[in-house]
Design a protein around this motif. Sequence first.
Motif, PDB file in Angstrom:
ATOM      1  N   PHE A   1      -4.214  10.335  16.395  1.00 31.13           N
ATOM      2  CA  PHE A   1      -3.417  10.717  17.961  1.00 31.13           C
ATOM      3  C   PHE A   1      -2.961   9.384  18.322  1.00 31.13           C
ATOM      4  N   SER A   2      -1.889   9.192  18.789  1.00 27.43           N
ATOM      5  CA  SER A   2      -1.114   7.800  19.055  1.00 27.43           C
ATOM      6  C   SER A   2      -0.432   7.705  20.036  1.00 27.43           C
ATOM      7  N   ALA A   3      -0.041   6.881  20.993  1.00 30.86           N
ATOM      8  CA  ALA A   3       0.713   6.676  22.033  1.00 30.86           C
ATOM      9  C   ALA A   3       1.998   5.724  21.764  1.00 30.86           C
ATOM     10  N   GLY A   4       1.885   5.089  20.416  1.00 30.42           N
ATOM     11  CA  GLY A   4       3.030   4.360  19.924  1.00 30.42           C
ATOM     12  C   GLY A   4       2.685   2.942  20.528  1.00 30.42           C
ATOM     13  N   CYS A   5       1.448   2.658  20.996  1.00 31.63           N
ATOM     14  CA  CYS A   5       1.015   1.082  21.277  1.00 31.63           C
ATOM     15  C   CYS A   5       0.945   0.162  20.007  1.00 31.63           C
ATOM     16  N   GLN A   6       0.715  -1.029  20.199  1.00 32.36           N
ATOM     17  CA  GLN A   6       0.499  -1.818  18.723  1.00 32.36           C
ATOM     18  C   GLN A   6      -0.782  -1.464  18.063  1.00 32.36           C
ATOM     19  N   THR A   7      -1.735  -1.417  19.133  1.00 30.81           N
ATOM     20  CA  THR A   7      -3.031  -0.873  18.561  1.00 30.81           C
ATOM     21  C   THR A   7      -2.776   0.364  17.718  1.00 30.81           C
ATOM     22  N   CYS A   8      -2.360   1.373  18.314  1.00 37.20           N
ATOM     23  CA  CYS A   8      -1.892   2.658  17.496  1.00 37.20           C
ATOM     24  C   CYS A   8      -1.378   2.252  16.305  1.00 37.20           C
ATOM     25  N   LYS A   9      -0.261   1.691  16.264  1.00 36.47           N
ATOM     26  CA  LYS A   9       0.586   1.350  15.067  1.00 36.47           C
ATOM     27  C   LYS A   9      -0.312   0.704  13.946  1.00 36.47           C
ATOM     28  N   ASP A  10      -1.131  -0.197  14.359  1.00 29.75           N
ATOM     29  CA  ASP A  10      -2.176  -1.005  13.477  1.00 29.75           C
ATOM     30  C   ASP A  10      -3.015   0.060  12.837  1.00 29.75           C
ATOM     31  N   THR A  11      -3.689   0.870  13.816  1.00 30.79           N
ATOM     32  CA  THR A  11      -4.625   1.854  13.389  1.00 30.79           C
ATOM     33  C   THR A  11      -4.178   2.767  12.208  1.00 30.79           C
ATOM     34  N   ILE A  12      -2.532   3.287  12.604  1.00 28.47           N
ATOM     35  CA  ILE A  12      -1.937   4.074  11.678  1.00 28.47           C
ATOM     36  C   ILE A  12      -1.956   3.393  10.177  1.00 28.47           C
ATOM     37  N   GLU A  13      -1.609   2.071  10.327  1.00 30.60           N
ATOM     38  CA  GLU A  13      -1.212   1.518   8.962  1.00 30.60           C
ATOM     39  C   GLU A  13      -2.757   1.294   8.222  1.00 30.60           C
ATOM     40  N   THR A  14      -3.769   1.055   9.051  1.00 32.67           N
ATOM     41  CA  THR A  14      -4.888   0.798   8.391  1.00 32.67           C
ATOM     42  C   THR A  14      -5.455   2.141   7.822  1.00 32.67           C
ATOM     43  N   VAL A  15      -5.501   3.341   8.605  1.00 33.40           N
ATOM     44  CA  VAL A  15      -5.932   4.570   8.041  1.00 33.40           C
ATOM     45  C   VAL A  15      -5.297   4.973   6.907  1.00 33.40           C
ATOM     46  N   LYS A  16      -3.932   4.634   6.802  1.00 34.13           N
ATOM     47  CA  LYS A  16      -3.191   5.202   5.590  1.00 34.13           C
ATOM     48  C   LYS A  16      -3.389   4.440   4.542  1.00 34.13           C
ATOM     49  N   GLU A  17      -3.828   3.090   4.739  1.00 35.41           N
ATOM     50  CA  GLU A  17      -4.333   2.261   3.416  1.00 35.41           C
ATOM     51  C   GLU A  17      -5.595   2.664   3.229  1.00 35.41           C
ATOM     52  N   LEU A  18      -6.444   2.987   3.792  1.00 35.91           N
ATOM     53  CA  LEU A  18      -7.844   3.524   3.391  1.00 35.91           C
ATOM     54  C   LEU A  18      -7.921   4.801   2.956  1.00 35.91           C
ATOM     55  N   ALA A  19      -6.917   5.755   3.192  1.00 32.10           N
ATOM     56  CA  ALA A  19      -7.046   7.380   3.021  1.00 32.10           C
ATOM     57  C   ALA A  19      -6.232   7.217   1.455  1.00 32.10           C
ATOM     58  N   GLY A  20      -5.151   6.380   1.374  1.00 28.81           N
ATOM     59  CA  GLY A  20      -4.655   6.283   0.088  1.00 28.81           C
ATOM     60  C   GLY A  20      -3.725   7.653  -0.128  1.00 28.81           C
ATOM     61  N   GLU A  21      -3.532   7.874  -1.430  1.00 29.17           N
ATOM     62  CA  GLU A  21      -2.696   9.330  -1.839  1.00 29.17           C
ATOM     63  C   GLU A  21      -3.652  10.468  -1.857  1.00 29.17           C
ATOM     64  N   GLU A  22      -4.839   9.918  -2.019  1.00 26.82           N
ATOM     65  CA  GLU A  22      -5.960  11.143  -2.132  1.00 26.82           C
ATOM     66  C   GLU A  22      -5.996  12.094  -0.841  1.00 26.82           C
ATOM     67  N   HIS A  23      -5.776  11.507   0.271  1.00 29.43           N
ATOM     68  CA  HIS A  23      -6.157  12.201   1.681  1.00 29.43           C
ATOM     69  C   HIS A  23      -4.747  12.526   2.225  1.00 29.43           C
ATOM     70  N   GLU A  24      -4.860  13.834   3.053  1.00 33.27           N
ATOM     71  CA  GLU A  24      -3.554  13.997   3.745  1.00 33.27           C
ATOM     72  C   GLU A  24      -3.891  13.344   5.328  1.00 33.27           C
ATOM     73  N   VAL A  25      -2.885  12.586   5.831  1.00 33.71           N
ATOM     74  CA  VAL A  25      -2.774  12.003   6.820  1.00 33.71           C
ATOM     75  C   VAL A  25      -1.377  12.395   7.834  1.00 33.71           C
ATOM     76  N   HIS A  26      -1.781  13.061   9.177  1.00 36.34           N
ATOM     77  CA  HIS A  26      -0.953  13.241  10.117  1.00 36.34           C
ATOM     78  C   HIS A  26      -0.954  12.541  11.097  1.00 36.34           C
ATOM     79  N   ILE A  27       0.197  12.244  11.638  1.00 38.49           N
ATOM     80  CA  ILE A  27       0.473  11.139  12.823  1.00 38.49           C
ATOM     81  C   ILE A  27       0.548  12.209  14.030  1.00 38.49           C
ATOM     82  N   HIS A  28       0.190  12.012  15.255  1.00 35.48           N
ATOM     83  CA  HIS A  28       0.528  12.949  16.265  1.00 35.48           C
ATOM     84  C   HIS A  28       0.649  12.155  17.519  1.00 35.48           C
TER      85      HIS A  28
END
Length: 82
Positions: A8-35
């Motif tokens: 869940f993101s408001a588009g702030c820089q911290t949110c963008k950094d979180t999205i990038e980090t979580v996507k890296e950690l999740a890799g291709e094996e997990h399903e990631v959705h951004i809200h």
Amino acid sequence: MRHKIEIFSAGCQTCKDTIETVKELAGEEHEVHIHDMHQQEVARRASEHGIRSLPAVVIDGKLAGCCVGRGIEEQAILHALR
């Protein structure tokens, strides 16, 4: 095991950094959705999950305890994905 991860993101820089980090950690094996919290329906869903601050990460329908303070705690995400 494949996990559903929601960010869940408001588009702030911290949110963008979180999205990038979580996507890296999740890799291709997990399903990631951004809200986008600017959407009323998303804000309502966030409230149902008990989200009080952003960014917030929900894994398999449960609010992850990773987003305390500034940014996220990578170890908490990795632990939840085990």
